[in-house]
Design a protein around this motif. Sequence first.
Motif, short mmCIF file in Angstrom:
data_model
loop_
_atom_site.label_atom_id
_atom_site.label_comp_id
_atom_site.label_asym_id
_atom_site.label_seq_id
_atom_site.Cartn_x
_atom_site.Cartn_y
_atom_site.Cartn_z
N UNK A 147 40.29 -48.13 -43.44
CA UNK A 147 41.29 -47.14 -43.03
C UNK A 147 41.74 -46.39 -44.27
N UNK A 148 41.62 -45.07 -44.23
CA UNK A 148 42.02 -44.26 -45.37
C UNK A 148 43.53 -44.22 -45.54
N UNK A 149 44.00 -43.62 -46.65
CA UNK A 149 45.44 -43.59 -46.94
C UNK A 149 46.29 -43.06 -45.79
N UNK A 150 45.86 -41.98 -45.15
CA UNK A 150 46.65 -41.39 -44.06
C UNK A 150 46.77 -42.34 -42.88
N UNK A 151 45.64 -42.92 -42.46
CA UNK A 151 45.66 -43.85 -41.33
C UNK A 151 46.44 -45.12 -41.69
N UNK A 152 46.26 -45.58 -42.91
CA UNK A 152 46.99 -46.77 -43.37
C UNK A 152 48.50 -46.55 -43.28
N UNK A 153 48.95 -45.38 -43.75
CA UNK A 153 50.38 -45.07 -43.72
C UNK A 153 50.88 -45.01 -42.28
N UNK A 154 50.10 -44.39 -41.41
CA UNK A 154 50.51 -44.26 -40.01
C UNK A 154 50.52 -45.61 -39.30
N UNK A 155 49.56 -46.48 -39.63
CA UNK A 155 49.43 -47.74 -38.92
C UNK A 155 50.36 -48.83 -39.43
N UNK A 156 50.56 -48.87 -40.77
CA UNK A 156 51.31 -50.00 -41.34
C UNK A 156 52.50 -49.58 -42.19
N UNK A 157 52.57 -48.31 -42.56
CA UNK A 157 53.63 -47.86 -43.44
C UNK A 157 53.31 -48.05 -44.91
N UNK A 158 52.18 -48.70 -45.20
CA UNK A 158 51.80 -48.94 -46.60
C UNK A 158 51.29 -47.65 -47.23
N UNK A 159 51.63 -47.43 -48.51
CA UNK A 159 51.19 -46.25 -49.24
C UNK A 159 50.22 -46.68 -50.34
N UNK A 160 49.08 -46.01 -50.39
CA UNK A 160 48.08 -46.30 -51.42
C UNK A 160 47.25 -45.06 -51.65
N UNK A 161 46.78 -44.88 -52.88
CA UNK A 161 45.89 -43.76 -53.19
C UNK A 161 44.46 -44.12 -52.80
N UNK A 162 43.61 -43.11 -52.77
CA UNK A 162 42.18 -43.34 -52.50
C UNK A 162 41.60 -44.38 -53.45
N UNK A 163 41.89 -44.23 -54.73
CA UNK A 163 41.32 -45.12 -55.74
C UNK A 163 41.85 -46.54 -55.58
N UNK A 164 43.14 -46.67 -55.32
CA UNK A 164 43.71 -48.01 -55.15
C UNK A 164 43.15 -48.71 -53.92
N UNK A 165 42.97 -47.93 -52.88
CA UNK A 165 42.55 -48.51 -51.60
C UNK A 165 41.06 -48.80 -51.53
N UNK A 166 40.26 -47.90 -52.08
CA UNK A 166 38.81 -48.10 -51.92
C UNK A 166 37.98 -47.42 -52.98
N UNK A 167 38.49 -47.28 -54.19
CA UNK A 167 37.74 -46.62 -55.25
C UNK A 167 36.63 -47.49 -55.83
N UNK A 168 35.73 -46.85 -56.56
CA UNK A 168 34.58 -47.55 -57.11
C UNK A 168 34.99 -48.64 -58.10
N UNK A 169 35.94 -48.33 -58.99
CA UNK A 169 36.35 -49.32 -59.99
C UNK A 169 36.94 -50.56 -59.33
N UNK A 170 37.77 -50.37 -58.32
CA UNK A 170 38.35 -51.51 -57.63
C UNK A 170 37.27 -52.35 -56.97
N UNK A 171 36.34 -51.71 -56.26
CA UNK A 171 35.33 -52.47 -55.54
C UNK A 171 34.35 -53.18 -56.48
N UNK A 172 34.13 -52.63 -57.67
CA UNK A 172 33.21 -53.30 -58.60
C UNK A 172 33.89 -54.43 -59.38
N UNK A 173 35.22 -54.40 -59.48
CA UNK A 173 35.90 -55.41 -60.30
C UNK A 173 36.81 -56.34 -59.51
N UNK A 174 37.24 -55.92 -58.32
CA UNK A 174 38.21 -56.72 -57.57
C UNK A 174 37.60 -57.25 -56.26
#
Length: 543
Positions: free
Chosen positions: A216-243
Motif C-alpha cells: 500500500x503506497x503512502x496515500x492508501x496507507x494514510x487513508x487506511x491506517x492514518x500512518x504517514x510515511x514517505x515512498x523511501x521509508x515505506x518501500x524504497x530500495x535502500x530499506x528493502x536491501x538492508x531492512x
Amino acid sequence: MTILESRLAVTAGPFRRNRESMLTLLQRVRRAEADTRDKSSAAKPRFEARGQLLPADRVGLLLDRDGAFLELATLAGYGMKAADAQGRLIAGGGLIAGIGEIHGVSCMICASDSGIEAGAFQPKSLEKMLRMQEIALKNRLPYVQLIESAGGNLTNYNVENFVRGGEKYRNLARLSAAGIPVITITHGPSTAGGAYQTGLSDYIILVEGRSRAYLAGPALLKAATGETATDEELGGAAMHCSVSGLGDYLARDDHDAIRIAREIVASLDWNRDVPTPAASGAAPRPPRYDAEDLLGIMPVDDKTPVDMREVIARLVDDSEFQAFGERYGEATVCGLARIDGLPIGIITNNGPIDPDGAAKATHFIQVCCQSRTPLLYLNNTTGFMVGRAFEEAGSIKHGSKMIQAITNATVPQITLFCGASFGAGHYAMCGRAFDPRFCFSWPNARCAIMGGEQAALTMTTVARSKLEREGKPVDEERMASLRDSIVANFQSQMDVFATSARLLDDGVIDPRDTRAVLAWTLRLCRDAERREVQPMQFSVARP
C-alpha cells in the motif's frame, strides 16, 4: 532426399501482385510497431530528468552487443484502444517482450514499457505476460523481467483481469520451482499486488532512489491506517536491501542494475548441458532459391491454389525434402527436411484436408514422435472437404484422429500461418488452442471459422427457410443488410491485425525471415530437451 524443383514464375503478373500486396501488409505491421516505439520514446526527456533509461534502451543494454532479439507479440492489443492524439493505434500491450541472448544464454525478457502511460497495464498486457512466462517454462529459458509499472488502470477496472492476474504470480513460482531462474530489475514502482511480481523472484535488483515496492503506497496507507510515511521509508530500495531483505542487489542506476543482471546470467553456467556446434563441422547448405521469392508466392485471394512446396523449397537446407505418402491424400503434404542442420517434419496444405490426407498426417505425426523429430505446420487451408462422399469416407473419424495425434504429440510443434486457416482445418493444423511451442503468422494470414461470404450465405439461407416455413414474405433489403453485416463482422476479425492483437499467435514475421526464426526456435526446443534443471518442491523463498 529429393531436391525440390521450383516452377515459380517470378516475373509473371500474379507473382508481382502477390509481392506488392505482401509488402503493403508488412509495411502496415512495421508502421504499427514504429508508432509504439515513437510513443514510448517521446517520454525520453522525462526519463533523462530522472536519470533513467527508456525501456527500449534498457532491453538493448541487457542484450549481447550485436545479438539477435526475437521480439514477440508486437501487435498485442492493436486497435483495442482509441487512437492517441497523433492518430496512432498503440500496440504491444504495454510490454517489450522476446527472446534474446545475454552472455550467450537465450533468455525470455519481459520489460514494462513505462514510456507509455507509466507502464500501466494495457489491453492484452496480462495475456501477453502469461504467454511469455509459458514460453520460458516450456523452453527452459531464464526469465528476466524489467519492472516499472503504474499497475492496473483503476478507471478501467475489470474483475476478471484482477482474478486472472494471479496467474502471472503463480507462473513465477512455477518457473522457480521448475529450476528456471527468475531475475528481476525493479526500475521504479512495483506496488500493491504488483509487489509480488518483484517478490516472487530468485534474484532481485533494486535501483537506489527509484525502486519502490509496497503493498500500500503512502496515500492508501494514510487513508487506511492514518500512518504517514514517505515512498523511501515505506518501500524504497535502500530499506528493502538492508531492512526487509526483499532486495538482493542495490544498484546505483539503471546502467548498474543491468550490469548486475548480466553478471547474474553469466554466473548461471546455463549452457553447461548444451554442446556447442563443432567449429570444424560443415555449415548446412542454404536453400537453392531466394527467400525474396516468399513475398510473391502466397496469392492475394484465398481461393487461388498455391503449391506449398514452393515455400518449403525456400526454407529447408539445400531445398531437399523427403515426401511422405506422396501419392495418397495428395492435398496434404507431409515430409522430412532440415532447417539449419536441424531435422524437421513438415505438414502443409495444397488444398482442403480430405479423409486420406488426415489419415496420412496422423501416421506422419506418429512416426515423427517415434523418431523424436519436431513438427512444423505450414498452415494454408480452407478447411476439411465436405459432402456426402467425404462423410461416407470417414472425414470426421479421420479428422478426429489427426486432432488426437496433434494434441498428444510428444515432440515440439511449431505452427506458421502462411495463408488461410479456416474451419476445423485450423484445429487440425495445430492452431493456437492446440498449444504449439511457437506460433507465428505471415502478414497475409487469415483465420476464421469460415469465409465471410460463406457465413453470410449460410445465415441468409437459414433466415429465408424460416420465413418460408412461417409463410412470411422475404424482405430482400433486410436480407442484403444481414449479409453485409455478417461479411463485415467476419472480415474485421480474420486478418493478422485482429488475430495477433488478440494474442492468437506469437507475432507477425517477415516471410524473408522465416528460415532464421524457425532455426532459432528449433534450436531452443532442442536445447530445452538437453538442458538439465534442478526442480524443487517450492520456488526459492526470500530470507
